[in-house]
Design an enzyme around this catalytic site. Structure first.
Site, PDB file in Angstrom:
ATOM      1  N   LYS A 190     -12.554  -1.698   7.203  1.00 10.32           N
ATOM      2  CA  LYS A 190     -11.576  -2.699   8.010  1.00 10.32           C
ATOM      3  C   LYS A 190     -12.136  -2.556   9.557  1.00 10.32           C
ATOM      4  CE  LYS A 190      -7.858  -3.252   4.839  1.00 10.32           C
ATOM      5  NZ  LYS A 190      -8.476  -2.256   3.630  1.00 10.32           N
ATOM      6  N   ASP A 210      -1.298   6.481   6.621  1.00  6.97           N
ATOM      7  CA  ASP A 210      -2.326   5.609   6.106  1.00  6.97           C
ATOM      8  C   ASP A 210      -2.637   4.849   7.257  1.00  6.97           C
ATOM      9  OD1 ASP A 210      -4.190   3.845   5.066  1.00  6.97           O
ATOM     10  OD2 ASP A 210      -2.794   3.389   3.286  1.00  6.97           O
ATOM     11  N   TRP A 253       0.823  -1.316   0.059  1.00  7.19           N
ATOM     12  CA  TRP A 253       0.145   0.162  -0.090  1.00  7.19           C
ATOM     13  C   TRP A 253       0.858   1.339   0.065  1.00  7.19           C
ATOM     14  CZ3 TRP A 253      -4.682  -0.608  -1.804  1.00  7.19           C
ATOM     15  CH2 TRP A 253      -5.337  -1.865  -1.601  1.00  7.19           C
TER      16      TRP A 253
HETATM   17  C1  LIG Z   1      -3.090   0.013   4.366  1.00  8.19           C
HETATM   18  C2  LIG Z   1      -4.079   0.345   3.300  1.00  8.19           C
HETATM   19  N1  LIG Z   1      -4.272   1.372   2.710  1.00  8.19           N
HETATM   20  C3  LIG Z   1      -5.058   1.412   1.637  1.00  8.19           C
HETATM   21  C4  LIG Z   1      -6.089   0.360   1.388  1.00  8.19           C
HETATM   22  C5  LIG Z   1      -6.971   0.553   0.213  1.00  8.19           C
HETATM   23  O1  LIG Z   1      -8.169   0.920   0.706  1.00  8.19           O
HETATM   24  P1  LIG Z   1      -9.385   1.190  -0.295  1.00  8.19           P
HETATM   25  O2  LIG Z   1      -9.892   0.079  -0.528  1.00  8.19           O
HETATM   26  O3  LIG Z   1     -10.329   2.042   0.960  1.00  8.19           O
HETATM   27  O4  LIG Z   1      -9.033   2.086  -1.309  1.00  8.19           O
HETATM   28  C6  LIG Z   1      -6.115  -0.677   2.017  1.00  8.19           C
HETATM   29  C7  LIG Z   1      -6.867  -1.888   1.883  1.00  8.19           C
HETATM   30  O5  LIG Z   1      -7.858  -2.042   1.066  1.00  8.19           O
HETATM   31  C8  LIG Z   1      -4.791  -0.767   3.139  1.00  8.19           C
HETATM   32  O6  LIG Z   1      -4.984  -1.863   3.802  1.00  8.19           O
END
Ligand SMILES: Cc1ncc(COP(=O)(O)O)c(C=O)c1O
Length: 225
Positions: free
Chosen positions: A195, A171, A101
């Site tokens: 989550k 994040d 991520w």
């Molecule tokens: C640490 C992290 N950042 C970003 C995301 C992406 O999130 P989203 O699906 O809300 O864009 C995720 C998981 O999906 C994640 O675990």
């Protein structure tokens, strides 16, 4: 009724009591004669919902008064673009590369300015969190970005780096509300709700007030904090 135990990172299970309350209120929310899904998003009843959600989040996380709480769309992934579009005044930011991520965040930010990777654990398959020392940070950087919990790799920052005057952006999609954190150490905290908070489709942004209002000229109006 057979409910499934879902241990995946997200979308995650919601408490049954919450689902049952939503089910009960669905056809007629608070005597409005309509469901919450049919209410105007500008109505007083909906304003009450969002105001209460913000109040509870502020209470749970002890969010200081000089921080705004935003509920936005686009997932945490949209923040990968919103952060640089709003914060890159000098056109450069420091990123800590600790997993899949973080890499996605860096790839997106790279479209809007210079991404400096100040530390990375990629060469060792993201098995550890690099230590961040003050002298690794560019004092001219617009912000330092970290992913506090690396959902896929299973590592997490146990110590929040001290970035001095450079705002720290985190994040927290997979560890928000799972432990006490000192919000005042951060310039921005963002997290997809699916989550640790609620259903998919909502993203929480907690932002220090002085970081609002500096969006770059190319920032779409709806992405300006
Ligand atoms: C640490 C992290 N950042 C970003 C995301 C992406 O999130 P989203 O699906 O809300 O864009 C995720 C998981 O999906 C994640 O675990």
């Amino acid at each position: 009724m057979k409910r499934v135990y879902n241990f995946s990172a997200g979308p995650s299970m919601l408490p049954l009591a919450v689902l049952e309350k939503a089910q009960k209120e669905l056809p007629d929310y608070k005597d409005s004669g309509m469901s919450v899904m049919e209410l105007s998003h500008r109505s007083g009843l909906f304003t009450d919902i969002i105001t209460e959600a913000e109040r509870l989040l502020r209470e749970l996380m002890s969010i200081p008064d000089n921080y705004k709480v935003l509920f936005v769309q686009g997932g945490a992934s949209q923040q990968f673009a919103m952060v640089p579009l709003n914060l890159m005044k000098n056109g450069k930011a420091d990123y800590v590369n600790t997993g899949s991520w973080s890499k996605k965040a860096m790839k997106e930010a790279n479209k809007y300015g210079q991404v400096n990777v100040i530390a990375s654990s990629e060469e060792e398959n993201f098995t550890f969190i690099p230590k961040i020392e003050a002298d690794m940070i560019d004092p001219e950087a617009d912000y330092v970005h970290i992913t506090t919990n690396n959902t896929i790799e299973g590592t997490a920052f146990r110590e929040i780096p001290d970035t001095g005057n450079v705002p720290l952006v985190a994040d927290m999609s997979s560890n928000i509300l799972s432990e006490d954190i000192d919000v005042s150490k951060f310039g921005i905290i963002y997290a997809g709700a699916q989550k640790n908070i609620g259903p998919a489709g909502l993203t929480v942004v907690i932002i220090r007030e002085d970081l609002i209002g500096n969006a770059s000229d190319i920032c779409p109006t709806m992405l300006d904090y």
